[in-house]
Write an enzyme that holds these catalytic residues in place. Structure first.
Site, PDB file in Angstrom:
ATOM      1  N   TYR A   1      -0.274  -1.184 -12.308  1.00 44.84           N
ATOM      2  CA  TYR A   1      -1.717  -1.206 -12.597  1.00 44.84           C
ATOM      3  C   TYR A   1      -2.055  -0.497 -13.909  1.00 44.84           C
ATOM      4  O   TYR A   1      -3.114   0.101 -14.049  1.00 44.84           O
ATOM      5  CB  TYR A   1      -2.517  -0.611 -11.424  1.00 44.84           C
ATOM      6  CG  TYR A   1      -2.190  -1.267 -10.108  1.00 44.84           C
ATOM      7  CD1 TYR A   1      -2.514  -2.589  -9.886  1.00 44.84           C
ATOM      8  CD2 TYR A   1      -1.532  -0.574  -9.088  1.00 44.84           C
ATOM      9  CE1 TYR A   1      -2.188  -3.224  -8.679  1.00 44.84           C
ATOM     10  CE2 TYR A   1      -1.206  -1.196  -7.881  1.00 44.84           C
ATOM     11  CZ  TYR A   1      -1.543  -2.513  -7.688  1.00 44.84           C
ATOM     12  OH  TYR A   1      -1.227  -3.134  -6.502  1.00 44.84           O
TER      13      TYR A   1
ATOM     14  N   GLU B   1       4.337  -6.279   1.407  1.00 43.78           N
ATOM     15  CA  GLU B   1       3.767  -6.655   0.100  1.00 43.78           C
ATOM     16  C   GLU B   1       3.613  -5.444  -0.823  1.00 43.78           C
ATOM     17  O   GLU B   1       2.513  -5.139  -1.278  1.00 43.78           O
ATOM     18  CB  GLU B   1       2.386  -7.292   0.302  1.00 43.78           C
ATOM     19  CG  GLU B   1       2.361  -8.518   1.186  1.00 43.78           C
ATOM     20  CD  GLU B   1       0.932  -9.010   1.439  1.00 43.78           C
ATOM     21  OE1 GLU B   1      -0.043  -8.367   0.968  1.00 43.78           O
ATOM     22  OE2 GLU B   1       0.787 -10.028   2.120  1.00 43.78           O
ATOM     23  N   PRO B   2       4.678  -4.747  -1.134  1.00 48.74           N
ATOM     24  CA  PRO B   2       4.532  -3.562  -1.987  1.00 48.74           C
ATOM     25  C   PRO B   2       4.332  -3.934  -3.454  1.00 48.74           C
ATOM     26  O   PRO B   2       4.978  -4.844  -3.961  1.00 48.74           O
ATOM     27  CB  PRO B   2       5.872  -2.845  -1.818  1.00 48.74           C
ATOM     28  CG  PRO B   2       6.836  -3.967  -1.589  1.00 48.74           C
ATOM     29  CD  PRO B   2       6.089  -5.012  -0.795  1.00 48.74           C
ATOM     30  N   GLY B   3       3.466  -3.245  -4.127  1.00 46.81           N
ATOM     31  CA  GLY B   3       3.299  -3.395  -5.568  1.00 46.81           C
ATOM     32  C   GLY B   3       3.671  -2.090  -6.246  1.00 46.81           C
ATOM     33  O   GLY B   3       4.770  -1.913  -6.781  1.00 46.81           O
ATOM     34  N   ARG B   4       2.759  -1.110  -6.153  1.00 42.73           N
ATOM     35  CA  ARG B   4       2.891   0.169  -6.855  1.00 42.73           C
ATOM     36  C   ARG B   4       4.245   0.847  -6.641  1.00 42.73           C
ATOM     37  O   ARG B   4       4.849   1.337  -7.598  1.00 42.73           O
ATOM     38  CB  ARG B   4       1.786   1.106  -6.331  1.00 42.73           C
ATOM     39  CG  ARG B   4       1.733   2.457  -7.015  1.00 42.73           C
ATOM     40  CD  ARG B   4       0.763   3.411  -6.282  1.00 42.73           C
ATOM     41  NE  ARG B   4      -0.359   2.720  -5.719  1.00 42.73           N
ATOM     42  CZ  ARG B   4      -1.559   2.621  -6.304  1.00 42.73           C
ATOM     43  NH1 ARG B   4      -1.788   3.208  -7.438  1.00 42.73           N
ATOM     44  NH2 ARG B   4      -2.522   1.936  -5.712  1.00 42.73           N
TER      45      ARG B   4
ATOM     46  N   CYS C   1     -15.248   4.337 -26.976  1.00 43.28           N
ATOM     47  CA  CYS C   1     -16.582   4.957 -26.989  1.00 43.28           C
ATOM     48  C   CYS C   1     -17.219   4.931 -25.613  1.00 43.28           C
ATOM     49  O   CYS C   1     -18.199   4.207 -25.368  1.00 43.28           O
ATOM     50  CB  CYS C   1     -17.437   4.281 -28.040  1.00 43.28           C
ATOM     51  SG  CYS C   1     -16.818   4.670 -29.680  1.00 43.28           S
ATOM     52  N   GLU C   2     -16.642   5.679 -24.703  1.00 44.90           N
ATOM     53  CA  GLU C   2     -17.132   5.860 -23.337  1.00 44.90           C
ATOM     54  C   GLU C   2     -16.695   7.257 -22.921  1.00 44.90           C
ATOM     55  O   GLU C   2     -15.533   7.625 -23.124  1.00 44.90           O
ATOM     56  CB  GLU C   2     -16.431   4.883 -22.372  1.00 44.90           C
ATOM     57  CG  GLU C   2     -16.645   3.425 -22.642  1.00 44.90           C
ATOM     58  CD  GLU C   2     -17.721   2.809 -21.760  1.00 44.90           C
ATOM     59  OE1 GLU C   2     -18.306   3.518 -20.907  1.00 44.90           O
ATOM     60  OE2 GLU C   2     -17.974   1.609 -21.947  1.00 44.90           O
TER      61      GLU C   2
ATOM     62  N   GLY D   1       0.790  -1.233   0.000  1.00 44.36           N
ATOM     63  CA  GLY D   1       0.000   0.000   0.000  1.00 44.36           C
ATOM     64  C   GLY D   1       0.816   1.272   0.000  1.00 44.36           C
ATOM     65  O   GLY D   1       0.250   2.368   0.075  1.00 44.36           O
TER      66      GLY D   1
ATOM     67  N   TYR E   1     -10.802   5.073 -10.986  1.00 45.18           N
ATOM     68  CA  TYR E   1     -10.529   5.704  -9.674  1.00 45.18           C
ATOM     69  C   TYR E   1     -10.430   7.216  -9.759  1.00 45.18           C
ATOM     70  O   TYR E   1      -9.926   7.837  -8.816  1.00 45.18           O
ATOM     71  CB  TYR E   1      -9.187   5.213  -9.111  1.00 45.18           C
ATOM     72  CG  TYR E   1      -8.927   3.739  -9.191  1.00 45.18           C
ATOM     73  CD1 TYR E   1      -9.713   2.832  -8.479  1.00 45.18           C
ATOM     74  CD2 TYR E   1      -7.878   3.241  -9.950  1.00 45.18           C
ATOM     75  CE1 TYR E   1      -9.450   1.471  -8.537  1.00 45.18           C
ATOM     76  CE2 TYR E   1      -7.609   1.878 -10.013  1.00 45.18           C
ATOM     77  CZ  TYR E   1      -8.406   1.001  -9.319  1.00 45.18           C
ATOM     78  OH  TYR E   1      -8.135  -0.339  -9.380  1.00 45.18           O
TER      79      TYR E   1
HETATM   80  N1  LLP Z   1      -1.189  -7.033  -0.908  1.00 44.60           N
HETATM   81  C1  LLP Z   1      -2.479  -7.278  -1.154  1.00 44.60           C
HETATM   82  C2  LLP Z   1      -3.159  -8.346  -0.446  1.00 44.60           C
HETATM   83  C3  LLP Z   1      -3.164  -6.478  -2.088  1.00 44.60           C
HETATM   84  O1  LLP Z   1      -4.455  -6.720  -2.323  1.00 44.60           O
HETATM   85  C4  LLP Z   1      -2.477  -5.436  -2.765  1.00 44.60           C
HETATM   86  C5  LLP Z   1      -3.162  -4.588  -3.738  1.00 44.60           C
HETATM   87  C6  LLP Z   1      -1.119  -5.258  -2.490  1.00 44.60           C
HETATM   88  C7  LLP Z   1      -0.503  -6.058  -1.546  1.00 44.60           C
HETATM   89  C8  LLP Z   1      -0.279  -4.201  -3.174  1.00 44.60           C
HETATM   90  O2  LLP Z   1      -0.753  -2.923  -2.948  1.00 44.60           O
HETATM   91  P1  LLP Z   1       0.133  -1.666  -3.446  1.00 44.60           P
HETATM   92  O3  LLP Z   1       1.433  -1.701  -2.703  1.00 44.60           O
HETATM   93  O4  LLP Z   1       0.348  -1.824  -4.891  1.00 44.60           O
HETATM   94  O5  LLP Z   1      -0.714  -0.502  -3.129  1.00 44.60           O
HETATM   95  N2  LLP Z   1      -5.598  -1.144  -9.128  1.00 44.60           N
HETATM   96  C9  LLP Z   1      -5.462  -0.190  -8.035  1.00 44.60           C
HETATM   97  C10 LLP Z   1      -4.757  -0.752  -6.859  1.00 44.60           C
HETATM   98  C11 LLP Z   1      -5.419  -2.018  -6.343  1.00 44.60           C
HETATM   99  C12 LLP Z   1      -4.607  -2.691  -5.314  1.00 44.60           C
HETATM  100  C13 LLP Z   1      -5.154  -4.022  -4.993  1.00 44.60           C
HETATM  101  N3  LLP Z   1      -4.404  -4.717  -4.000  1.00 44.60           N
HETATM  102  C14 LLP Z   1      -4.806   1.088  -8.574  1.00 44.60           C
HETATM  103  O6  LLP Z   1      -4.518   1.159  -9.769  1.00 44.60           O
HETATM  104  O7  LLP Z   1      -4.601   2.034  -7.820  1.00 44.60           O
END
Ligand code: LLP
Length: 421
Positions: free
Chosen positions: A378, A283-286, A351-352, A246, A326
């Site tokens: 994402y 658990e970082p993604g973004r 077309c939206e 997050g 979002y």
């Molecule tokens: N762990 C779990 C269980 C999650 O569900 C998520 C994201 C993450 C880690 C990674 O979160 P991050 O570090 O990336 O914030 N599509 C949306 C974000 C949805 C995130 C869903 N879960 C966007 O484009 O902002």
């Protein structure tokens, strides 16, 4: 030779630069189709390495593969010592295929299918993050069928509100995610009554996305530590606590806390709870990939209609869904020159009316091409072929040059598929 530099910047002639590569020159000379996602693998690698170093050897940075599952990216992150957080059987195969050891793989998700549970148990991943008491019973049944114990972590719903878009908040009472604190005792009873089919190895949470500073993260981390400390006090060994991901990034509104700040603050909680022996999982993604991707699109045409100035580009909401889903704002700039004051409303061809990337200072004349910034996370991951549009090209940069170009089967394959449907 241009100075190497991670992330997005401008060269002295005004050209957009990513990872030391002049994007205007690259695209002008390129033999790949636009729109194209272009990624800076060196920036991604350095970001991951910095967080792995801040977390320290004892703890695991589990990259949330859903943010961007391209093999070149997952491999680069794995090379820094990171593991993976994943939410499907498909993502599990990507993680394993990129060489991530099962001991660093965590599977989340509210509704894992039996096939997905079987794959997770057979590969012996570090933990299935169980999101309900009902799911625990299903995992136990699959473990018995496979005659192999399932390692589980209890994902709790910490009942924490965050200041983020409602679609990306996951830790409040009304969210479908996790086991409510009130149900934790029942969940552990299910684990303890499973005759060894379930091994309870951790406690987890994920409170939501785009946190700008650590306080909501720490609030939920405290709840995880409460549950973990009570479990340990009751005489059950645990291996880890998982505080989720997050960590936010700067989409142009100003700096946010760095991933390492979240990690250091959260690790600091362990001592307060006497849980120093446990590992911590993040658990970082973004934060690992978001700033290191741009989406380059051609301007198809401009349209001046009354007082409105529209810029129509060949990337749409099927390529980048975040603004439509979002109301996310991504900076959009001309590729060949620094942005100038005159604003254009940038829209895609779909077309939206939601296919609208908002108003951006671009310049008096419509440019030939634009760069949509901070789309490493994402972006491609959420793309679709809506409106009969092919998925975008992906281009990977490293060491100041292109190291891989990936194109999807494209429009003709889409047409064949629909004719056969
Ligand atoms: N762990 C779990 C269980 C999650 O569900 C998520 C994201 C993450 C880690 C990674 O979160 P991050 O570090 O990336 O914030 N599509 C949306 C974000 C949805 C995130 C869903 N879960 C966007 O484009 O902002």
């Amino acid at each position: 030779m241009m100075r190497r530099m991670n992330g997005f910047s401008r060269a002295s002639d005004g050209h957009a630069v990513l990872g030391g590569v002049d994007l205007q020159n690259l695209v002008a000379a390129a033999n790949f189709p636009l729109p194209a996602y272009i990624y800076d693998l060196d920036g991604i690698g350095e970001e991951a390495a910095a967080l792995v170093a801040a977390a320290g050897d004892k703890h695991v940075v589990a990259y949330a593969i859903k943010a961007n599952s391209a093999g070149s990216i997952v491999r680069r992150i794995a090379e820094q010592g990171a593991g993976a957080d994943l939410v499907s059987g498909g993502e599990l195969l990507v993680a394993l295929g990129c060489g991530i050891p099962p001991s660093k793989i965590f599977m989340s998700g509210v509704a894992k299918s039996d096939d997905e549970l079987d794959a997770a148990i057979s590969h012996g991943i570090r933990a299935i993050q169980a999101e309900s008491v009902e799911e625990l019973s299903r995992v136990a049944a699959r473990a018995r069928a496979l005659k192999k114990p399932a390692r589980i972590s209890l994902r709790i719903n910490p009942s924490v509100e965050i200041d983020s878009h409602a679609h990306v908040a996951t830790g409040h009472d009304d969210a479908k995610f996790g086991v409510a604190i009130a149900d934790v005792a029942r969940a552990w009873e299910t684990v303890d009554g499973s005759d060894g089919a379930l091994l309870g190895v951790g406690v987890s949470t994920h409170v939501g996305s785009m946190l700008e500073e650590p306080s909501p993260y720490l609030e939920s981390s405290h709840k995880v530590c409460d549950v973990a400390a009570a479990r340990v006090k009751a005489g059950h060994a645990l291996e880890f606590v998982d505080f989720g991901g997050g960590f936010g990034i700067d989409y142009g509104d100003g700096p946010v806390s760095r991933p390492g700040e979240f990690a250091t603050a959260a690790i600091g909680l362990l001592a307060e709870y006497g849980l120093d022996d446990l590992g911590v999982v993040f658990e970082p993604g973004r934060a690992l990939v978001g700033p290191y991707g741009v989406l380059v699109a051609n301007v198809i045409q401009s349209k001046v209609s009354g007082s409105r100035r529209w810029l129509m580009v060949d990337a749409g909401m099927n390529d980048l869904l975040r603004p439509a889903l979002y109301e996310a704002k991504h900076r959009i700039e001309p590729l060949a020159a620094a942005p100038a004051a005159e604003a254009w409303r940038v829209v895609g061809p779909v077309c939206e009316s939601a296919d609208d990337f908002g108003s951006h200072a671009i310049g008096a004349q419509p440019p030939d091409r634009v760069a949509i910034r901070d789309v490493g996370a994402y972006g491609f991951a959420m793309a679709s072929e809506y409106n009969g549009r092919a998925l975008a090209t992906e281009v990977f940069l490293s060491g100041g040059k292109v190291v891989r170009v990936s194109t999807t089967p494209g429009r003709d394959a889409w047409v064949r598929g629909r004719l056969e449907a």
